[in-house]
Design a protein around this motif. Structure first.
Motif, PDB file in Angstrom:
ATOM      1  N   MET A  78      -8.316  99.205 101.728  1.00 54.25           N
ATOM      2  CA  MET A  78      -8.211  98.955 100.274  1.00 54.25           C
ATOM      3  C   MET A  78      -7.872 100.291  99.550  1.00 54.25           C
ATOM      4  SD  MET A  78     -10.549  95.987  99.502  1.00 54.25           S
ATOM      5  CE  MET A  78     -12.095  96.608 100.055  1.00 54.25           C
ATOM      6  N   GLY A  79      -8.648 101.507  99.729  1.00 60.25           N
ATOM      7  CA  GLY A  79      -8.419 102.673  98.947  1.00 60.25           C
ATOM      8  C   GLY A  79      -7.040 103.167  98.505  1.00 60.25           C
ATOM      9  N   VAL A  80      -6.140 103.011  99.744  1.00 66.01           N
ATOM     10  CA  VAL A  80      -4.963 103.475  99.355  1.00 66.01           C
ATOM     11  C   VAL A  80      -4.321 102.562  98.460  1.00 66.01           C
ATOM     12  CG1 VAL A  80      -2.629 103.746 100.287  1.00 66.01           C
ATOM     13  CG2 VAL A  80      -4.586 104.521 101.766  1.00 66.01           C
ATOM     14  N   ASN A  81      -4.501 101.400  98.481  1.00 66.50           N
ATOM     15  CA  ASN A  81      -3.904 100.291  97.488  1.00 66.50           C
ATOM     16  C   ASN A  81      -4.477 100.293  96.202  1.00 66.50           C
ATOM     17  OD1 ASN A  81      -2.295  99.218  99.529  1.00 66.50           O
ATOM     18  ND2 ASN A  81      -3.787  97.407 100.027  1.00 66.50           N
ATOM     19  N   LEU A  82      -5.761 100.566  96.022  1.00 71.41           N
ATOM     20  CA  LEU A  82      -6.415 100.988  94.808  1.00 71.41           C
ATOM     21  C   LEU A  82      -5.850 102.295  93.971  1.00 71.41           C
ATOM     22  CD1 LEU A  82     -10.036  99.741  95.403  1.00 71.41           C
ATOM     23  CD2 LEU A  82      -8.465  98.944  93.907  1.00 71.41           C
ATOM     24  N   ALA A  83      -5.792 103.725  94.990  1.00 71.36           N
ATOM     25  CA  ALA A  83      -5.259 104.565  94.436  1.00 71.36           C
ATOM     26  C   ALA A  83      -3.882 104.360  93.776  1.00 71.36           C
ATOM     27  CB  ALA A  83      -5.109 105.726  95.494  1.00 71.36           C
ATOM     28  N   PHE A  84      -2.948 103.568  94.538  1.00 67.22           N
ATOM     29  CA  PHE A  84      -1.595 103.345  94.031  1.00 67.22           C
ATOM     30  C   PHE A  84      -1.576 102.457  92.965  1.00 67.22           C
ATOM     31  CE2 PHE A  84       2.513 101.143  94.769  1.00 67.22           C
ATOM     32  CZ  PHE A  84       3.405 102.287  94.341  1.00 67.22           C
ATOM     33  N   GLY A  85      -2.344 101.565  92.973  1.00 71.60           N
ATOM     34  CA  GLY A  85      -2.669 100.627  91.778  1.00 71.60           C
ATOM     35  C   GLY A  85      -3.055 101.222  90.429  1.00 71.60           C
ATOM     36  N   ILE A  86      -4.140 102.375  90.635  1.00 71.38           N
ATOM     37  CA  ILE A  86      -4.455 102.818  89.456  1.00 71.38           C
ATOM     38  C   ILE A  86      -3.458 103.921  88.856  1.00 71.38           C
ATOM     39  CG2 ILE A  86      -6.001 104.861  88.587  1.00 71.38           C
ATOM     40  CD1 ILE A  86      -8.301 103.386  90.429  1.00 71.38           C
ATOM     41  N   ALA A  87      -2.506 104.424  89.762  1.00 74.25           N
ATOM     42  CA  ALA A  87      -1.654 105.319  89.383  1.00 74.25           C
ATOM     43  C   ALA A  87      -0.564 104.496  88.661  1.00 74.25           C
ATOM     44  CB  ALA A  87      -0.890 105.913  90.525  1.00 74.25           C
ATOM     45  N   ILE A  88      -0.211 103.372  89.060  1.00 70.24           N
ATOM     46  CA  ILE A  88       0.879 102.525  88.103  1.00 70.24           C
ATOM     47  C   ILE A  88       0.258 102.103  86.936  1.00 70.24           C
ATOM     48  CG2 ILE A  88       1.789 100.304  88.141  1.00 70.24           C
ATOM     49  CD1 ILE A  88       2.415 100.440  91.134  1.00 70.24           C
ATOM     50  N   ALA A  89      -1.092 101.827  86.799  1.00 69.47           N
ATOM     51  CA  ALA A  89      -1.767 101.323  85.478  1.00 69.47           C
ATOM     52  C   ALA A  89      -1.591 102.603  84.734  1.00 69.47           C
ATOM     53  CB  ALA A  89      -3.104 101.022  85.924  1.00 69.47           C
ATOM     54  N   MET A  90      -1.918 103.707  85.229  1.00 72.52           N
ATOM     55  CA  MET A  90      -1.774 104.853  84.171  1.00 72.52           C
ATOM     56  C   MET A  90      -0.492 105.282  83.663  1.00 72.52           C
ATOM     57  SD  MET A  90      -4.626 107.556  86.258  1.00 72.52           S
ATOM     58  CE  MET A  90      -4.084 108.880  85.133  1.00 72.52           C
ATOM     59  N   ILE A  91       0.404 105.073  84.306  1.00 76.38           N
ATOM     60  CA  ILE A  91       1.875 105.045  83.932  1.00 76.38           C
ATOM     61  C   ILE A  91       2.227 104.207  82.926  1.00 76.38           C
ATOM     62  CG2 ILE A  91       4.445 105.025  84.647  1.00 76.38           C
ATOM     63  CD1 ILE A  91       3.225 106.364  87.364  1.00 76.38           C
ATOM     64  N   TYR A  92       1.681 102.791  83.332  1.00 78.77           N
ATOM     65  CA  TYR A  92       2.187 101.813  82.290  1.00 78.77           C
ATOM     66  C   TYR A  92       1.323 102.050  81.115  1.00 78.77           C
ATOM     67  CZ  TYR A  92       2.064  97.184  80.405  1.00 78.77           C
ATOM     68  OH  TYR A  92       2.450  95.908  79.490  1.00 78.77           O
ATOM     69  N   VAL A  93       0.226 102.565  80.904  1.00 83.09           N
ATOM     70  CA  VAL A  93      -0.665 102.756  79.640  1.00 83.09           C
ATOM     71  C   VAL A  93       0.081 103.980  79.088  1.00 83.09           C
ATOM     72  CG1 VAL A  93      -2.666 103.546  78.575  1.00 83.09           C
ATOM     73  CG2 VAL A  93      -2.695 101.656  80.530  1.00 83.09           C
ATOM     74  N   PHE A  94       0.728 104.993  79.641  1.00 81.15           N
ATOM     75  CA  PHE A  94       1.504 106.263  79.180  1.00 81.15           C
ATOM     76  C   PHE A  94       2.722 105.606  78.642  1.00 81.15           C
ATOM     77  CE2 PHE A  94       4.597 109.398  79.622  1.00 81.15           C
ATOM     78  CZ  PHE A  94       4.026 110.412  79.033  1.00 81.15           C
ATOM     79  N   PHE A  95       3.278 104.914  79.101  1.00 80.27           N
ATOM     80  CA  PHE A  95       4.594 104.487  78.575  1.00 80.27           C
ATOM     81  C   PHE A  95       4.416 103.361  77.243  1.00 80.27           C
ATOM     82  CE2 PHE A  95       6.884 105.475  82.332  1.00 80.27           C
ATOM     83  CZ  PHE A  95       7.951 105.785  81.917  1.00 80.27           C
ATOM     84  N   ASP A  96       3.452 102.767  77.360  1.00 80.61           N
ATOM     85  CA  ASP A  96       2.865 101.772  76.039  1.00 80.61           C
ATOM     86  C   ASP A  96       2.432 102.554  74.937  1.00 80.61           C
ATOM     87  OD1 ASP A  96       2.351  99.043  75.359  1.00 80.61           O
ATOM     88  OD2 ASP A  96       0.381  99.934  75.282  1.00 80.61           O
ATOM     89  N   LYS A  97       1.522 103.677  75.278  1.00 85.39           N
ATOM     90  CA  LYS A  97       1.050 104.525  74.131  1.00 85.39           C
ATOM     91  C   LYS A  97       2.406 105.011  73.625  1.00 85.39           C
ATOM     92  CE  LYS A  97      -3.099 102.900  74.078  1.00 85.39           C
ATOM     93  NZ  LYS A  97      -3.646 102.078  73.317  1.00 85.39           N
ATOM     94  N   ILE A  98       2.991 105.850  74.233  1.00 85.85           N
ATOM     95  CA  ILE A  98       3.818 106.818  73.946  1.00 85.85           C
ATOM     96  C   ILE A  98       5.132 106.146  72.922  1.00 85.85           C
ATOM     97  CG2 ILE A  98       5.867 108.294  74.563  1.00 85.85           C
ATOM     98  CD1 ILE A  98       3.411 109.885  74.853  1.00 85.85           C
ATOM     99  N   PHE A  99       5.524 104.940  73.634  1.00 86.34           N
ATOM    100  CA  PHE A  99       6.501 104.412  72.619  1.00 86.34           C
ATOM    101  C   PHE A  99       6.039 103.732  71.574  1.00 86.34           C
ATOM    102  CE2 PHE A  99       8.860 104.942  76.860  1.00 86.34           C
ATOM    103  CZ  PHE A  99      10.160 105.241  76.147  1.00 86.34           C
ATOM    104  N   GLY A 100       4.645 103.065  71.824  1.00 83.01           N
ATOM    105  CA  GLY A 100       4.006 102.321  70.510  1.00 83.01           C
ATOM    106  C   GLY A 100       3.912 103.451  69.410  1.00 83.01           C
ATOM    107  N   VAL A 101       3.414 104.865  69.868  1.00 80.88           N
ATOM    108  CA  VAL A 101       3.373 105.834  68.761  1.00 80.88           C
ATOM    109  C   VAL A 101       4.686 106.340  68.005  1.00 80.88           C
ATOM    110  CG1 VAL A 101       2.732 108.169  68.198  1.00 80.88           C
ATOM    111  CG2 VAL A 101       1.390 106.653  69.570  1.00 80.88           C
ATOM    112  N   MET A 102       6.046 106.250  68.872  1.00 81.79           N
ATOM    113  CA  MET A 102       7.101 106.444  68.241  1.00 81.79           C
ATOM    114  C   MET A 102       7.391 105.462  67.453  1.00 81.79           C
ATOM    115  SD  MET A 102       9.284 107.681  71.926  1.00 81.79           S
ATOM    116  CE  MET A 102      10.622 107.531  71.126  1.00 81.79           C
ATOM    117  N   ALA A 103       7.325 104.210  67.599  1.00 83.02           N
ATOM    118  CA  ALA A 103       7.588 102.987  66.740  1.00 83.02           C
ATOM    119  C   ALA A 103       6.903 103.269  65.307  1.00 83.02           C
ATOM    120  CB  ALA A 103       7.549 101.905  67.135  1.00 83.02           C
ATOM    121  N   GLU A 104       5.636 103.736  65.576  1.00 79.22           N
ATOM    122  CA  GLU A 104       4.660 103.711  64.313  1.00 79.22           C
ATOM    123  C   GLU A 104       4.912 104.904  63.327  1.00 79.22           C
ATOM    124  OE1 GLU A 104       0.808 103.664  65.774  1.00 79.22           O
ATOM    125  OE2 GLU A 104       0.775 101.646  66.714  1.00 79.22           O
ATOM    126  N   GLN A 105       5.396 105.844  63.957  1.00 83.71           N
ATOM    127  CA  GLN A 105       5.431 107.077  63.136  1.00 83.71           C
ATOM    128  C   GLN A 105       6.943 107.615  62.931  1.00 83.71           C
ATOM    129  OE1 GLN A 105       2.941 110.088  64.762  1.00 83.71           O
ATOM    130  NE2 GLN A 105       1.120 108.791  64.368  1.00 83.71           N
TER     131      GLN A 105
END
Length: 358
Positions: A302-329
Protein backbone atom coordinates in the motif's frame (compact mmCIF):
# COMPACT_ATOMS: atom_id res chain seq x y z
CA UNK A 1 -27.62 -4.63 -6.00
CA UNK A 2 -25.43 -7.74 -5.62
CA UNK A 3 -23.12 -8.66 -2.77
CA UNK A 4 -20.05 -7.31 -4.59
CA UNK A 5 -21.68 -3.91 -5.02
CA UNK A 6 -22.74 -3.65 -1.40
CA UNK A 7 -19.34 -4.83 -0.18
CA UNK A 8 -17.34 -2.25 -2.15
CA UNK A 9 -19.89 0.57 -1.72
CA UNK A 10 -19.88 0.22 2.07
CA UNK A 11 -16.09 0.23 2.13
CA UNK A 12 -16.05 3.25 -0.20
CA UNK A 13 -18.38 5.40 1.92
CA UNK A 14 -17.11 4.19 5.31
CA UNK A 15 -13.43 4.81 4.48
CA UNK A 16 -14.26 8.26 3.08
CA UNK A 17 -16.19 9.15 6.25
CA UNK A 18 -13.30 7.93 8.43
CA UNK A 19 -10.86 9.99 6.36
CA UNK A 20 -12.96 13.11 6.98
CA UNK A 21 -13.24 12.36 10.71
CA UNK A 22 -9.47 11.86 10.86
CA UNK A 23 -8.25 14.90 8.95
CA UNK A 24 -10.79 17.52 10.02
CA UNK A 25 -9.75 17.40 13.73
CA UNK A 26 -6.12 17.58 12.59
CA UNK A 27 -6.96 20.62 10.48
CA UNK A 28 -8.76 22.27 13.41
CA UNK A 29 -5.83 21.55 15.76
CA UNK A 30 -3.25 22.99 13.35
CA UNK A 31 -5.40 26.07 12.71
CA UNK A 32 -6.04 26.64 16.41
CA UNK A 33 -2.35 26.26 17.27
CA UNK A 34 -1.52 28.89 14.63
CA UNK A 35 -4.21 31.40 15.61
CA UNK A 36 -4.73 30.93 19.33
CA UNK A 37 -2.44 33.88 20.09
CA UNK A 38 -4.53 36.32 18.03
CA UNK A 39 -7.77 34.86 19.36
CA UNK A 40 -6.67 35.50 22.94
CA UNK A 41 -5.12 38.86 22.10
CA UNK A 42 -8.34 40.13 20.50
CA UNK A 43 -10.52 38.56 23.23
CA UNK A 44 -12.78 36.62 20.88
CA UNK A 45 -15.79 35.21 22.82
CA UNK A 46 -15.80 31.44 23.30
CA UNK A 47 -19.19 31.11 21.56
CA UNK A 48 -17.86 32.89 18.47
CA UNK A 49 -14.71 30.75 18.44
CA UNK A 50 -16.87 27.60 18.62
CA UNK A 51 -19.08 28.84 15.78
CA UNK A 52 -15.94 29.70 13.79
CA UNK A 53 -14.62 26.15 14.03
CA UNK A 54 -17.99 24.68 13.10
CA UNK A 55 -17.91 26.87 10.00
CA UNK A 56 -14.24 25.95 9.51
CA UNK A 57 -15.20 22.26 9.46
CA UNK A 58 -17.65 22.74 6.59
CA UNK A 59 -15.33 25.18 4.79
CA UNK A 60 -12.33 22.84 5.13
CA UNK A 61 -14.29 19.75 4.09
CA UNK A 62 -15.72 21.48 1.01
CA UNK A 63 -12.28 22.74 0.01
CA UNK A 64 -10.55 19.34 0.16
CA UNK A 65 -13.50 17.05 -0.54
CA UNK A 66 -12.11 15.34 -3.68
CA UNK A 67 -8.65 14.80 -2.19
CA UNK A 68 -10.03 13.12 0.94
CA UNK A 69 -12.07 10.85 -1.30
CA UNK A 70 -9.12 10.13 -3.57
CA UNK A 71 -6.85 9.05 -0.71
CA UNK A 72 -9.59 6.98 0.93
CA UNK A 73 -10.28 5.08 -2.32
CA UNK A 74 -6.56 4.37 -2.80
CA UNK A 75 -6.35 3.18 0.80
CA UNK A 76 -9.14 0.62 0.83
CA UNK A 77 -8.64 -0.53 -2.79
CA UNK A 78 -4.96 -1.18 -2.07
CA UNK A 79 -6.04 -3.31 0.90
CA UNK A 80 -8.36 -5.26 -1.39
CA UNK A 81 -5.49 -5.77 -3.84
CA UNK A 82 -3.01 -6.84 -1.13
CA UNK A 83 -5.53 -9.38 0.19
CA UNK A 84 -5.92 -10.68 -3.41
CA UNK A 85 -9.66 -9.94 -3.19
CA UNK A 86 -9.60 -8.07 -6.50
CA UNK A 87 -7.90 -11.03 -8.18
CA UNK A 88 -10.67 -13.25 -6.81
CA UNK A 89 -13.36 -10.91 -8.14
CA UNK A 90 -11.87 -10.73 -11.63
CA UNK A 91 -11.06 -14.47 -11.73
CA UNK A 92 -14.71 -15.27 -11.05
CA UNK A 93 -15.67 -13.72 -14.39
CA UNK A 94 -16.38 -10.17 -13.24
CA UNK A 95 -15.07 -7.64 -15.78
CA UNK A 96 -13.08 -4.63 -14.64
CA UNK A 97 -15.88 -2.36 -15.82
CA UNK A 98 -18.35 -4.33 -13.67
CA UNK A 99 -15.91 -4.16 -10.74
CA UNK A 100 -15.79 -0.38 -11.18
CA UNK A 101 -19.59 0.05 -11.00
CA UNK A 102 -19.98 0.30 -7.18
CA UNK A 103 -17.18 2.87 -7.13
CA UNK A 104 -19.12 5.01 -9.60
CA UNK A 105 -22.31 4.58 -7.55
CA UNK A 106 -20.42 5.72 -4.45
CA UNK A 107 -18.92 8.63 -6.40
CA UNK A 108 -22.45 9.63 -7.49
CA UNK A 109 -23.67 9.69 -3.88
CA UNK A 110 -20.69 11.77 -2.75
CA UNK A 111 -20.94 14.07 -5.80
CA UNK A 112 -24.60 14.85 -5.04
CA UNK A 113 -23.67 15.64 -1.45
CA UNK A 114 -20.75 17.80 -2.64
CA UNK A 115 -23.07 19.65 -5.03
CA UNK A 116 -25.58 20.45 -2.27
CA UNK A 117 -22.74 21.39 0.08
CA UNK A 118 -21.16 23.74 -2.45
CA UNK A 119 -24.44 25.31 -3.59
CA UNK A 120 -26.09 25.95 -0.21
CA UNK A 121 -24.22 24.85 2.94
CA UNK A 122 -20.66 26.01 2.19
CA UNK A 123 -21.75 29.64 1.47
CA UNK A 124 -23.36 29.86 4.92
CA UNK A 125 -20.21 28.45 6.54
CA UNK A 126 -18.00 30.75 4.46
CA UNK A 127 -19.92 33.79 5.73
CA UNK A 128 -19.26 32.97 9.38
CA UNK A 129 -15.71 31.77 8.70
CA UNK A 130 -14.66 34.95 6.90
CA UNK A 131 -16.49 37.34 9.23
CA UNK A 132 -14.65 35.89 12.23
CA UNK A 133 -11.32 35.93 10.38
CA UNK A 134 -11.53 39.60 9.45
CA UNK A 135 -13.04 40.62 12.79
CA UNK A 136 -10.51 38.96 15.08
CA UNK A 137 -7.60 37.61 13.01
CA UNK A 138 -7.07 40.27 10.33
CA UNK A 139 -8.40 43.36 12.05
CA UNK A 140 -6.19 45.82 10.18
CA UNK A 141 -6.70 44.38 6.72
CA UNK A 142 -9.23 46.01 4.40
CA UNK A 143 -11.74 43.59 2.90
CA UNK A 144 -13.13 46.14 0.46
CA UNK A 145 -11.69 48.46 -2.13
CA UNK A 146 -11.65 51.89 -0.53
CA UNK A 147 -9.61 54.01 -2.93
CA UNK A 148 -10.65 55.36 -6.34
CA UNK A 149 -13.95 53.49 -6.53
CA UNK A 150 -15.48 53.83 -9.99
CA UNK A 151 -18.68 51.86 -10.63
CA UNK A 152 -21.50 51.58 -13.09
CA UNK A 153 -24.80 51.53 -11.17
CA UNK A 154 -27.08 50.66 -14.07
CA UNK A 155 -27.23 51.17 -17.81
CA UNK A 156 -27.24 54.98 -17.49
CA UNK A 157 -25.56 55.95 -14.21
CA UNK A 158 -21.94 55.94 -13.04
CA UNK A 159 -20.33 57.05 -9.75
CA UNK A 160 -16.84 57.79 -8.51
CA UNK A 161 -15.55 58.12 -4.92
CA UNK A 162 -11.89 58.89 -4.24
CA UNK A 163 -12.04 57.37 -0.76
CA UNK A 164 -14.70 55.08 0.68
CA UNK A 165 -15.20 54.49 4.43
CA UNK A 166 -17.41 51.37 4.89
CA UNK A 167 -17.74 51.80 8.67
CA UNK A 168 -19.29 55.25 8.33
CA UNK A 169 -21.04 54.60 5.03
CA UNK A 170 -19.44 57.70 3.63
CA UNK A 171 -17.14 58.79 0.85
CA UNK A 172 -15.00 61.71 -0.30
CA UNK A 173 -14.86 63.52 -3.65
CA UNK A 174 -18.07 62.03 -4.96
CA UNK A 175 -19.16 62.24 -8.62
CA UNK A 176 -22.42 61.01 -10.15
CA UNK A 177 -22.93 60.94 -13.94
CA UNK A 178 -26.20 60.26 -15.78
CA UNK A 179 -26.16 59.35 -19.47
CA UNK A 180 -28.94 58.82 -21.99
CA UNK A 181 -27.46 56.85 -24.81
CA UNK A 182 -23.98 58.28 -25.33
CA UNK A 183 -24.96 61.76 -24.20
CA UNK A 184 -24.16 63.10 -20.70
CA UNK A 185 -27.33 64.71 -19.32
CA UNK A 186 -26.18 65.84 -15.88
CA UNK A 187 -23.28 65.50 -13.47
CA UNK A 188 -23.27 65.85 -9.68
CA UNK A 189 -20.20 66.73 -7.59
CA UNK A 190 -19.76 66.75 -3.79
CA UNK A 191 -16.84 66.97 -1.41
CA UNK A 192 -18.47 64.37 0.86
CA UNK A 193 -21.31 61.86 0.68
CA UNK A 194 -22.85 60.09 3.68
CA UNK A 195 -25.65 57.55 3.85
CA UNK A 196 -28.59 58.52 6.13
CA UNK A 197 -30.24 55.34 7.38
CA UNK A 198 -33.40 57.04 8.73
CA UNK A 199 -34.79 57.83 5.28
CA UNK A 200 -32.37 55.85 3.05
CA UNK A 201 -31.04 59.04 1.51
CA UNK A 202 -27.57 60.49 0.97
CA UNK A 203 -26.34 63.78 2.37
CA UNK A 204 -24.03 65.64 -0.02
CA UNK A 205 -21.73 68.40 1.23
CA UNK A 206 -20.65 71.20 -1.15
CA UNK A 207 -23.20 69.97 -3.67
CA UNK A 208 -22.84 71.02 -7.34
CA UNK A 209 -25.03 69.83 -10.21
CA UNK A 210 -24.40 70.61 -13.87
CA UNK A 211 -27.29 69.88 -16.24
CA UNK A 212 -26.58 69.86 -19.96
CA UNK A 213 -29.21 70.77 -22.57
CA UNK A 214 -28.91 71.27 -26.30
CA UNK A 215 -27.94 74.94 -26.01
CA UNK A 216 -27.23 75.75 -22.37
CA UNK A 217 -25.71 74.49 -19.15
CA UNK A 218 -27.61 74.86 -15.88
CA UNK A 219 -25.53 75.12 -12.72
CA UNK A 220 -26.97 74.38 -9.28
CA UNK A 221 -25.08 74.75 -5.99
CA UNK A 222 -25.97 74.07 -2.35
CA UNK A 223 -23.98 73.74 0.86
CA UNK A 224 -25.86 70.55 1.82
CA UNK A 225 -28.42 68.51 -0.02
CA UNK A 226 -30.18 65.20 0.70
CA UNK A 227 -30.84 62.97 -2.33
CA UNK A 228 -32.16 59.44 -2.78
CA UNK A 229 -29.87 57.45 -5.10
CA UNK A 230 -30.57 53.91 -6.45
CA UNK A 231 -27.69 52.29 -4.53
CA UNK A 232 -26.18 51.66 -1.10
CA UNK A 233 -22.55 52.56 -0.58
CA UNK A 234 -21.55 49.15 0.79
CA UNK A 235 -23.00 47.54 -2.34
CA UNK A 236 -20.57 49.48 -4.48
CA UNK A 237 -17.49 47.78 -3.08
CA UNK A 238 -18.44 44.25 -2.02
CA UNK A 239 -16.12 42.43 0.37
CA UNK A 240 -13.49 40.27 -1.30
CA UNK A 241 -15.17 37.03 -0.21
CA UNK A 242 -18.69 38.13 -1.25
CA UNK A 243 -19.10 35.44 -3.93
CA UNK A 244 -18.22 32.63 -1.50
CA UNK A 245 -21.08 33.56 0.84
CA UNK A 246 -23.91 33.35 -1.70
CA UNK A 247 -26.03 30.38 -2.73
CA UNK A 248 -25.89 29.50 -6.41
CA UNK A 249 -28.99 31.48 -7.39
CA UNK A 250 -27.82 34.54 -5.46
CA UNK A 251 -24.35 34.17 -6.97
CA UNK A 252 -25.69 34.27 -10.54
CA UNK A 253 -27.59 37.50 -9.81
CA UNK A 254 -24.58 38.97 -8.01
CA UNK A 255 -22.22 38.24 -10.94
CA UNK A 256 -24.69 39.71 -13.42
CA UNK A 257 -24.98 42.86 -11.30
CA UNK A 258 -21.19 43.16 -10.91
CA UNK A 259 -20.69 42.80 -14.67
CA UNK A 260 -23.02 45.73 -15.29
CA UNK A 261 -21.07 47.77 -12.75
CA UNK A 262 -17.75 47.00 -14.38
CA UNK A 263 -16.28 45.21 -11.36
CA UNK A 264 -12.60 44.21 -11.72
CA UNK A 265 -13.27 41.04 -9.66
CA UNK A 266 -15.44 39.18 -12.19
CA UNK A 267 -12.73 36.56 -12.74
CA UNK A 268 -12.72 35.72 -9.02
CA UNK A 269 -16.51 35.46 -8.92
CA UNK A 270 -16.63 33.28 -12.04
CA UNK A 271 -14.07 30.90 -10.53
CA UNK A 272 -16.27 30.47 -7.43
CA UNK A 273 -19.32 29.79 -9.61
CA UNK A 274 -17.65 27.26 -11.92
CA UNK A 275 -15.98 25.37 -9.07
CA UNK A 276 -19.41 24.48 -7.71
CA UNK A 277 -19.83 22.29 -10.82
CA UNK A 278 -16.25 21.18 -11.41
CA UNK A 279 -15.79 19.76 -7.90
CA UNK A 280 -18.48 17.02 -8.25
CA UNK A 281 -17.02 16.07 -11.65
CA UNK A 282 -13.54 15.81 -10.14
CA UNK A 283 -14.89 13.23 -7.68
CA UNK A 284 -15.60 10.81 -10.55
CA UNK A 285 -12.24 11.51 -12.22
CA UNK A 286 -10.20 11.02 -9.05
CA UNK A 287 -12.18 7.91 -8.11
CA UNK A 288 -11.33 6.28 -11.47
CA UNK A 289 -7.65 7.25 -11.15
CA UNK A 290 -7.52 5.90 -7.59
CA UNK A 291 -9.06 2.54 -8.59
CA UNK A 292 -6.82 2.20 -11.66
CA UNK A 293 -3.68 2.97 -9.62
CA UNK A 294 -4.42 0.85 -6.54
CA UNK A 295 -6.23 -2.19 -7.98
CA UNK A 296 -2.94 -3.91 -8.86
CA UNK A 297 -0.95 -5.66 -6.13
CA UNK A 298 2.55 -4.17 -6.02
CA UNK A 299 5.77 -5.34 -4.43
CA UNK A 300 5.92 -2.31 -2.14
CA UNK A 301 2.35 -2.85 -0.94
CA UNK A 302 0.00 0.00 0.00
CA UNK A 303 2.91 2.37 0.61
CA UNK A 304 3.73 2.58 -3.09
CA UNK A 305 0.09 3.21 -4.02
CA UNK A 306 -0.31 5.88 -1.35
CA UNK A 307 2.92 7.61 -2.38
CA UNK A 308 1.79 7.65 -6.01
CA UNK A 309 -1.66 8.86 -4.97
CA UNK A 310 -0.28 11.68 -2.82
CA UNK A 311 1.95 12.78 -5.72
CA UNK A 312 -1.07 12.91 -8.06
CA UNK A 313 -3.09 14.81 -5.42
CA UNK A 314 -0.32 17.41 -5.03
CA UNK A 315 -0.11 17.92 -8.80
CA UNK A 316 -3.88 18.31 -8.98
CA UNK A 317 -3.89 20.92 -6.20
CA UNK A 318 -0.99 22.72 -7.89
CA UNK A 319 -2.84 22.98 -11.22
CA UNK A 320 -6.06 23.99 -9.47
CA UNK A 321 -4.43 26.78 -7.45
CA UNK A 322 -2.19 28.14 -10.21
CA UNK A 323 -4.95 28.43 -12.80
CA UNK A 324 -7.41 29.75 -10.21
CA UNK A 325 -5.03 32.59 -9.29
CA UNK A 326 -4.45 33.34 -12.99
CA UNK A 327 -8.19 33.76 -13.56
CA UNK A 328 -8.64 35.89 -10.43
CA UNK A 329 -5.81 38.31 -11.12
CA UNK A 330 -5.75 38.56 -14.92
CA UNK A 331 -7.94 38.24 -17.99
CA UNK A 332 -7.30 34.49 -18.22
CA UNK A 333 -10.70 32.81 -18.94
CA UNK A 334 -12.22 31.43 -15.74
CA UNK A 335 -13.81 28.45 -17.53
CA UNK A 336 -10.39 27.27 -18.74
CA UNK A 337 -8.78 27.89 -15.35
CA UNK A 338 -11.41 25.84 -13.51
CA UNK A 339 -11.89 22.99 -15.97
CA UNK A 340 -8.31 22.55 -17.22
CA UNK A 341 -7.21 20.36 -14.25
CA UNK A 342 -10.30 18.15 -14.73
CA UNK A 343 -9.62 17.81 -18.47
CA UNK A 344 -5.97 16.86 -17.93
CA UNK A 345 -6.74 14.42 -15.13
CA UNK A 346 -9.74 13.10 -17.06
CA UNK A 347 -7.40 12.11 -19.89
CA UNK A 348 -5.05 10.56 -17.32
CA UNK A 349 -7.99 8.65 -15.82
CA UNK A 350 -8.92 7.18 -19.22
CA UNK A 351 -5.30 6.17 -19.89
CA UNK A 352 -4.83 4.52 -16.49
CA UNK A 353 -8.20 2.78 -16.75
CA UNK A 354 -7.33 1.25 -20.12
CA UNK A 355 -4.05 -0.05 -18.71
CA UNK A 356 -5.78 -1.43 -15.63
CA UNK A 357 -8.27 -3.35 -17.78
CA UNK A 358 -5.39 -5.14 -19.49
Amino acid sequence: MKILDWYILKRYLFTFLMMLLLFIPIGITVDLAEKVGKILENKAPFAEVTAYYLDFTVYFANLLFPLFLFLSVIWFTSKLANNTEIVAFLSSGVSFSRFLRPYLIGASIVAVFALVLGMYLAPIASQGFNEFKFKYLKKNKSIQKTRDVYRQINDNDYIYVSRFIPKNKSGMNFTYEHFEGNELKYKIFADNIRYIEEDSSYRLTSYVKRTFTDSTEILEKETKKDIIFPFELEDLTPVEYAAETKSYGELLKFIDSEKRRGSPNIGRYEVVKLKKWSLPVSIFILTIIAVAVSSVKRRGGMGVNLAFGIAIAMIYVFFDKIFGVMAEQSNFPAIIAVWFPNVIFGILAIYLLQNAKR
